[in-house]
Design a protein around this motif. Structure first.
Motif, PDB file in Angstrom:
ATOM      1  N   ALA A 123      17.950  66.964  58.551  1.00 27.97           N
ATOM      2  CA  ALA A 123      18.354  65.952  59.516  1.00 27.97           C
ATOM      3  C   ALA A 123      17.463  64.727  59.383  1.00 27.97           C
ATOM      4  N   GLU A 124      18.056  63.568  59.532  1.00 27.59           N
ATOM      5  CA  GLU A 124      17.319  62.320  59.439  1.00 27.59           C
ATOM      6  C   GLU A 124      17.288  61.619  60.794  1.00 27.59           C
ATOM      7  N   GLN A 125      16.633  60.485  60.803  1.00 29.19           N
ATOM      8  CA  GLN A 125      16.573  59.647  61.989  1.00 29.19           C
ATOM      9  C   GLN A 125      16.832  58.209  61.565  1.00 29.19           C
ATOM     10  N   ILE A 126      17.311  57.414  62.504  1.00 28.04           N
ATOM     11  CA  ILE A 126      17.489  55.990  62.256  1.00 28.04           C
ATOM     12  C   ILE A 126      16.323  55.258  62.910  1.00 28.04           C
ATOM     13  N   HIS A 127      15.642  54.435  62.134  1.00 30.40           N
ATOM     14  CA  HIS A 127      14.466  53.725  62.609  1.00 30.40           C
ATOM     15  C   HIS A 127      14.751  52.234  62.808  1.00 30.40           C
ATOM     16  N   THR A 128      13.918  51.611  63.630  1.00 33.16           N
ATOM     17  CA  THR A 128      13.916  50.161  63.803  1.00 33.16           C
ATOM     18  C   THR A 128      12.772  49.583  62.981  1.00 33.16           C
ATOM     19  N   ILE A 129      13.067  48.534  62.232  1.00 30.67           N
ATOM     20  CA  ILE A 129      12.081  47.889  61.373  1.00 30.67           C
ATOM     21  C   ILE A 129      11.964  46.411  61.766  1.00 30.67           C
ATOM     22  N   ALA A 130      10.740  45.928  61.869  1.00 30.20           N
ATOM     23  CA  ALA A 130      10.497  44.520  62.212  1.00 30.20           C
ATOM     24  C   ALA A 130       9.699  43.843  61.106  1.00 30.20           C
ATOM     25  N   ARG A 131       9.867  42.554  60.973  1.00 27.07           N
ATOM     26  CA  ARG A 131       9.054  41.794  60.027  1.00 27.07           C
ATOM     27  C   ARG A 131       7.630  41.691  60.566  1.00 27.07           C
ATOM     28  N   LEU A 132       6.674  41.536  59.690  1.00 27.50           N
ATOM     29  CA  LEU A 132       5.301  41.316  60.111  1.00 27.50           C
ATOM     30  C   LEU A 132       5.206  39.982  60.854  1.00 27.50           C
TER      31      LEU A 132
ATOM     32  N   VAL B 123       8.615  48.218  50.143  1.00 30.22           N
ATOM     33  CA  VAL B 123       8.244  47.113  51.041  1.00 30.22           C
ATOM     34  C   VAL B 123       7.391  47.556  52.231  1.00 30.22           C
ATOM     35  N   SER B 124       6.873  48.776  52.197  1.00 29.13           N
ATOM     36  CA  SER B 124       6.175  49.321  53.367  1.00 29.13           C
ATOM     37  C   SER B 124       5.014  48.456  53.842  1.00 29.13           C
ATOM     38  N   ALA B 125       4.356  47.747  52.922  1.00 30.19           N
ATOM     39  CA  ALA B 125       3.220  46.902  53.307  1.00 30.19           C
ATOM     40  C   ALA B 125       3.662  45.579  53.915  1.00 30.19           C
ATOM     41  N   LYS B 126       4.965  45.281  53.850  1.00 27.35           N
ATOM     42  CA  LYS B 126       5.459  43.984  54.305  1.00 27.35           C
ATOM     43  C   LYS B 126       6.311  44.071  55.565  1.00 27.35           C
ATOM     44  N   ILE B 127       6.434  45.272  56.122  1.00 31.83           N
ATOM     45  CA  ILE B 127       7.267  45.448  57.316  1.00 31.83           C
ATOM     46  C   ILE B 127       6.501  46.310  58.331  1.00 31.83           C
ATOM     47  N   GLU B 128       7.037  46.384  59.545  1.00 28.89           N
ATOM     48  CA  GLU B 128       6.471  47.278  60.556  1.00 28.89           C
ATOM     49  C   GLU B 128       7.551  48.246  61.019  1.00 28.89           C
ATOM     50  N   ASP B 129       7.274  49.527  60.899  1.00 33.58           N
ATOM     51  CA  ASP B 129       8.196  50.569  61.353  1.00 33.58           C
ATOM     52  C   ASP B 129       7.955  50.806  62.838  1.00 33.58           C
TER      53      ASP B 129
ATOM     54  N   ALA C 228      14.958  37.890  57.830  1.00 36.85           N
ATOM     55  CA  ALA C 228      15.496  38.513  59.043  1.00 36.85           C
ATOM     56  C   ALA C 228      14.312  38.965  59.878  1.00 36.85           C
ATOM     57  N   ASP C 229      14.496  38.949  61.189  1.00 37.32           N
ATOM     58  CA  ASP C 229      13.411  39.363  62.089  1.00 37.32           C
ATOM     59  C   ASP C 229      13.302  40.875  62.205  1.00 37.32           C
ATOM     60  N   GLY C 230      14.415  41.566  62.024  1.00 35.61           N
ATOM     61  CA  GLY C 230      14.371  43.015  62.138  1.00 35.61           C
ATOM     62  C   GLY C 230      15.705  43.648  61.842  1.00 35.61           C
ATOM     63  N   MET C 231      15.715  44.965  61.931  1.00 34.23           N
ATOM     64  CA  MET C 231      16.950  45.740  61.762  1.00 34.23           C
ATOM     65  C   MET C 231      16.800  47.041  62.531  1.00 34.23           C
ATOM     66  N   VAL C 232      17.936  47.615  62.907  1.00 34.76           N
ATOM     67  CA  VAL C 232      17.936  48.909  63.603  1.00 34.76           C
ATOM     68  C   VAL C 232      18.733  49.914  62.773  1.00 34.76           C
ATOM     69  N   ALA C 233      18.652  49.765  61.433  1.00 28.54           N
ATOM     70  CA  ALA C 233      19.549  50.490  60.530  1.00 28.54           C
ATOM     71  C   ALA C 233      18.825  51.199  59.396  1.00 28.54           C
ATOM     72  N   ALA C 234      17.584  51.610  59.612  1.00 26.81           N
ATOM     73  CA  ALA C 234      16.807  52.252  58.553  1.00 26.81           C
ATOM     74  C   ALA C 234      16.937  53.767  58.645  1.00 26.81           C
TER      75      ALA C 234
END
Length: 297
Positions: free
Chosen positions: A227-236, A106-112, A87-93
């Motif tokens: 309280a939390e936040q929802i982040h966007t994650i992209a593939r490297l 997987v922190s080393a394999k994705i971009e927050d 997948a190219d990304g998600m907006v559900a983290a």
């Protein structure tokens, strides 16, 4: 979908073709047809909040000329899909607590790409008429809820935290019953109709808070976190492969109130989440404009 395995030569060739196509369209005064700019895959989990946000992003990307595929996955599989380029990304983290374990793996394999929504919360939820006010109350008033908590999917971060709640609060006599978001809200609806006590695992933003009068049980041990936040994650590699897609994902940000508008529409009979997302995008051009790169505005 562009994956990390592309060679430099193929990427250069793809870029050259895109530039030639763009120049030709510009010269003729034309516009990109749907899908002309390539394929994008977005992963998400079947939470009402993520159904709303992911379809809105799909609608925006397709307006810009991309063909977008959505993949509904478990939370763990969603993170893996982005990390390994499926997948190219998600907006559900949900961070920093709910998806903490997935992020660590997987922190080393994705971009927050950062926060796309502020003001989230997790916890145990009851109708406001309930006499229960704290998780501690479940030790002595479990009979009122038939000694059970109605949860969601077994692999969800919220389920993992609730299992910890049962352990940390000494609620061994309480049965955490997993299922899905849909079965949880159905049980909540039935209980409220009969004005019966019930405890469910819940989160904000969620349409159920707009439909019913609900409250969170106090969590004095702070197991669910703040309280939390929802982040966007992209593939490297997405930034290099598809800079416009990367920019739109990076710029995407909205409020719980805006998300709630889409979520409520999605609860209507025969609702189509994508059509509702497109309608919301069409009626909020100023907000959407802020998500686009300057060259697309």
């Amino acid at each position: 979908m562009n994956k990390q395995g592309y060679t430099f030569a193929s990427a250069t060739s793809t870029t050259a073709k895109a530039l030639l196509l763009g120049a030709a369209l510009s010269a003729t005064g034309g516009a990109y047809a749907a899908g002309d700019k390539g394929d994008v895959t977005l992963a998400y989990v079947e939470w009402s909040s993520e159904v709303a946000s992911t379809n809105v992003v799909k609608a925006v990307l397709e307006e810009q000329g991309y063909n977008v595929e959505l993949k509904s996955l478990s939370a763990a599989a969603m993170w893996q899909a982005v990390a390994f380029g499926d997948a190219d990304g998600m907006v559900a983290a949900w961070l920093p607590t709910t998806h903490e374990d997935y992020m660590k793996k997987v922190s080393a394999k994705i971009e927050d790409l950062g926060v796309n929504l502020d003001g989230t919360k997790l916890g145990l939820v009851v109708p406001t008429y309930s006499k229960l006010n704290s998780i501690e109350d479940l030790k002595t008033q479990g009979d009122d809820i038939d000694d059970r908590i109605i949860g969601i999917e077994p692999g969800a971060g919220l389920t993992r935290l609730t299992e910890k709640v049962v352990e940390d609060y000494g609620l061994e006599d309480i049965d955490l019953r997993t299922g899905s978001g849909a079965t949880m809200t159905a049980a909540l609806n039935n209980a409220i109709k009969g004005k019966r006590d019930i405890v469910v695992t819940g989160w904000t933003p969620h349409w159920m808070f707009a439909r019913w009068d609900l409250k969170y049980l106090d969590d004095p041990k702070n197991v669910y976190g703040g309280a939390e936040q929802i982040h966007t994650i992209a593939r490297l590699g997405l930034k290099e492969d598809m800079p416009e897609v990367y920019s739109i994902l990076d710029n995407f940000h909205w409020t719980p109130e805006q998300m709630g508008q889409v979520m409520l529409k999605n609860q209507e009979k025969d609702a189509d989440p994508y059509e509702n997302a497109k309608a919301w995008v069409d009626s909020h051009p100023d907000i959407v404009k802020g998500w686009l790169p300057a060259t697309a505005q």
